[in-house]
Design a protein around this motif. Structure first.
Motif, short mmCIF file in Angstrom:
data_model
loop_
_atom_site.label_atom_id
_atom_site.label_comp_id
_atom_site.label_asym_id
_atom_site.label_seq_id
_atom_site.Cartn_x
_atom_site.Cartn_y
_atom_site.Cartn_z
N ALA A 64 37.09 48.66 40.38
CA ALA A 64 36.14 47.74 40.45
C ALA A 64 34.91 48.43 40.82
CB ALA A 64 36.29 46.78 41.76
N GLU A 65 35.03 49.87 41.07
CA GLU A 65 33.63 50.47 41.37
C GLU A 65 33.23 51.68 40.28
OE1 GLU A 65 33.72 52.76 45.18
OE2 GLU A 65 34.63 50.83 46.11
N GLY A 66 33.89 51.44 39.14
CA GLY A 66 33.84 52.08 38.00
C GLY A 66 34.44 53.51 37.82
N ARG A 67 35.45 53.99 38.76
CA ARG A 67 36.28 55.17 38.74
C ARG A 67 37.46 54.96 37.67
NH1 ARG A 67 36.35 55.66 45.11
NH2 ARG A 67 37.09 53.32 44.85
N ILE A 107 44.33 47.62 38.30
CA ILE A 107 44.00 48.10 39.48
C ILE A 107 43.23 46.85 40.22
CG2 ILE A 107 42.27 49.60 40.91
CD1 ILE A 107 42.55 51.65 38.49
N ASP A 108 43.39 46.31 41.37
CA ASP A 108 43.19 45.02 42.26
C ASP A 108 41.72 45.40 42.82
OD1 ASP A 108 43.92 46.02 44.62
OD2 ASP A 108 45.83 45.17 44.49
N ARG A 109 41.37 44.39 43.34
CA ARG A 109 39.90 44.49 44.11
C ARG A 109 40.00 45.31 45.18
NH1 ARG A 109 40.05 39.79 41.44
NH2 ARG A 109 38.27 39.33 39.92
N GLN A 110 41.20 45.49 45.99
CA GLN A 110 41.54 46.36 46.96
C GLN A 110 41.60 47.78 46.64
OE1 GLN A 110 44.33 44.74 50.12
NE2 GLN A 110 44.56 42.82 48.71
N GLY A 162 53.49 47.82 29.78
CA GLY A 162 52.28 47.44 30.02
C GLY A 162 52.20 46.29 31.14
N LEU A 163 51.14 46.22 31.95
CA LEU A 163 51.10 45.26 33.01
C LEU A 163 49.59 44.81 33.07
CD1 LEU A 163 51.48 46.96 36.36
CD2 LEU A 163 50.95 48.35 34.53
N LEU A 164 49.48 43.54 33.69
CA LEU A 164 48.18 43.05 33.97
C LEU A 164 48.09 42.39 35.18
CD1 LEU A 164 47.12 41.36 30.14
CD2 LEU A 164 46.23 43.33 31.40
N LEU A 165 46.95 42.30 35.84
CA LEU A 165 46.79 41.56 37.06
C LEU A 165 45.93 40.39 36.76
CD1 LEU A 165 47.80 41.23 40.11
CD2 LEU A 165 45.78 42.71 40.55
N SER A 166 46.20 39.03 37.09
CA SER A 166 45.16 38.02 36.82
C SER A 166 44.04 38.03 37.32
CB SER A 166 45.84 36.78 36.95
OG SER A 166 46.15 36.40 38.28
N PRO A 167 42.68 37.60 36.95
CA PRO A 167 41.63 37.67 37.41
C PRO A 167 41.43 37.17 38.86
CG PRO A 167 41.36 37.24 35.10
CD PRO A 167 42.78 37.14 35.40
N ASP A 168 42.34 36.00 38.95
CA ASP A 168 42.39 35.52 40.61
C ASP A 168 43.42 36.44 41.30
OD1 ASP A 168 44.83 34.52 39.63
OD2 ASP A 168 44.31 32.54 39.65
N GLU A 169 44.05 37.26 40.78
CA GLU A 169 44.94 38.21 41.59
C GLU A 169 46.01 37.51 42.16
OE1 GLU A 169 42.94 41.17 43.88
OE2 GLU A 169 42.03 42.01 42.41
N ARG A 293 36.64 35.34 20.28
CA ARG A 293 37.08 35.64 21.97
C ARG A 293 35.99 36.60 22.44
NH1 ARG A 293 41.71 32.64 23.18
NH2 ARG A 293 42.78 31.96 21.25
N ARG A 294 36.13 36.25 23.78
CA ARG A 294 35.37 37.41 24.65
C ARG A 294 36.66 38.00 25.60
NH1 ARG A 294 29.71 36.02 27.87
NH2 ARG A 294 29.18 38.10 28.09
N GLY A 295 36.43 38.76 26.06
CA GLY A 295 37.24 39.79 27.00
C GLY A 295 37.03 39.42 28.44
N TRP A 296 37.86 40.03 29.19
CA TRP A 296 37.58 39.89 30.48
C TRP A 296 38.06 41.29 31.21
CZ3 TRP A 296 40.51 41.23 34.88
CH2 TRP A 296 39.97 40.93 36.22
N ILE A 297 37.22 42.08 32.10
CA ILE A 297 37.45 43.43 32.57
C ILE A 297 37.03 43.28 33.93
CG2 ILE A 297 37.89 44.62 30.55
CD1 ILE A 297 34.94 45.67 30.56
N ILE A 298 37.90 44.17 34.84
CA ILE A 298 37.22 44.18 36.28
C ILE A 298 35.99 44.83 36.44
CG2 ILE A 298 38.38 46.07 36.88
CD1 ILE A 298 38.90 44.59 39.54
N TRP A 299 35.64 45.84 35.40
CA TRP A 299 34.50 46.76 35.47
C TRP A 299 34.25 47.20 34.01
CZ3 TRP A 299 32.98 51.45 33.99
CH2 TRP A 299 31.47 51.93 34.41
N PRO A 300 33.06 47.29 33.42
CA PRO A 300 31.82 46.95 34.13
C PRO A 300 31.37 45.80 34.05
CG PRO A 300 31.48 47.91 31.96
CD PRO A 300 33.00 47.93 32.28
#
Length: 303
Positions: A64-67, A107-110, A162-169, A293-300
């Motif tokens: 979430a910080e762009g690393r 990677i989650d928001r924590q 592969g794996l994904l974490l939903s936007p609401d985690e 469609r439009r994508g969703w990513i945690i960053w940027p």
């Protein structure tokens, strides 16, 4: 509406591209056999080397910080690619035992890194052997005053990819992959950070030619639907992009261009997140601009 696939980079030799990740301006992806991260600039069409000597890094992801983090298969580790050009090892062991060959991560928001940890001998030195007796989903947790810790999160997976974490985690989507069982699963995320029960959203079958190739990689659109790469010419309906809703209903399927086999991974990119980028076993990078469609990513942040 038929998708319009355009090959924008490759095919690279040796074959196999993976790990697409949008960095805000360009598309990063891995050329695993060459131990490189490549960078495709949609503005100029140039494809250049972003990092070399990555030791067969596979999946990439930004926090979430762009690393930028990667699954270093050859190093049997999760690494962070620092802005100064160095590489930091995050975790390489579970309870003192060497990891297998990390494949993909979310990677989650924590800042916790969820990773698949299958055994893939093709990406490591032939003298190395699997030590762990499982191919589970793991999680690397940052610590405020010390090294990261690593813990096992699944006990019911025989192969992971592969794996994904939903936007609401609240949900972890994972790919169970083994010759006998190829499933898209959704695990409930519990309040204490553990995983609860799972639901099978899709199971891949087989025909007289053998088992169908299941999902390899996947990403989200802005509505929380799962866009995934799966299939091959070996059996089943062939190589294609699937789109599932969060309950497992197939919304769309889009065959890969004729002659292009085994798509490996995908992500949305470009500043508006409306272009889908796809890597393949054959070493290509494709893009599709007319997905609708439009994508969703945690960053940027998406403009």
């Amino acid at each position: 509406m038929a998708w319009e696939f355009a090959m924008v980079a490759g095919p690279f030799n040796p074959r196999l591209t993976e790990g697409p990740a949008w960095d805000g301006q360009a598309l990063l992806f891995t050329h695993i056999p060459a131990s490189r991260i490549l960078r495709y600039d949609p503005q100029t069409g140039a494809c250049t080397v972003f990092r070399e000597h990555t030791n067969h890094t596979n999946g990439l992801a930004f926090d979430a910080e762009g690393r930028l983090y990667g699954c270093c298969s050859g190093g049997r580790s999760i690494v962070r690619f620092e802005a100064d050009g160095t590489t930091t090892t995050i975790v390489d062991r579970l309870d003192g035992v060497p990891l297998n060959t990390p494949n993909d991560l979310a990677i989650d928001r924590q800042g916790r890194i969820w990773l698949s940890n299958p055994w893939n001998a093709i990406n490591i030195d032939p003298s190395e052997r699997q030590v762990l007796d499982h191919n589970a989903i793991l999680r690397a947790d940052p610590q405020p005053d010390g090294p990261w810790t690593c813990r096992r999160m699944t006990y019911d997976t025989t192969g992971t990819n592969g794996l994904l974490l939903s936007p609401d985690e609240k949900t972890l989507y994972i790919i169970q992959t083994s010759p006998a069982l190829r499933e898209l699963r959704a695990y409930d995320m519990l309040a204490d950070g553990a995983l609860g029960r799972y639901t099978v959203l899709h199971q891949f079958g087989e025909d007289y030619r053998g088992p169908q190739r299941g999902i390899d990689g996947m990403c989200f659109d802005a509505e929380g639907n799962i866009v995934a790469t799966a299939g091959s010419y070996a059996s089943g309906p062939g190589p294609m992009i699937y789109i599932w809703d969060p309950q497992g209903r197939v919304l769309e399927t889009h065959p890969m261009p004729v002659g292009v086999d085994s798509p490996t991974n995908c992500t949305f990119g470009d500043p508006d997140q409306r272009t889908l980028y796809i890597t393949t076993l054959g070493g290509h990078l494709f893009r599709v601009r007319n997905t609708g469609r439009r994508g969703w990513i945690i960053w940027p942040p998406v403009r």
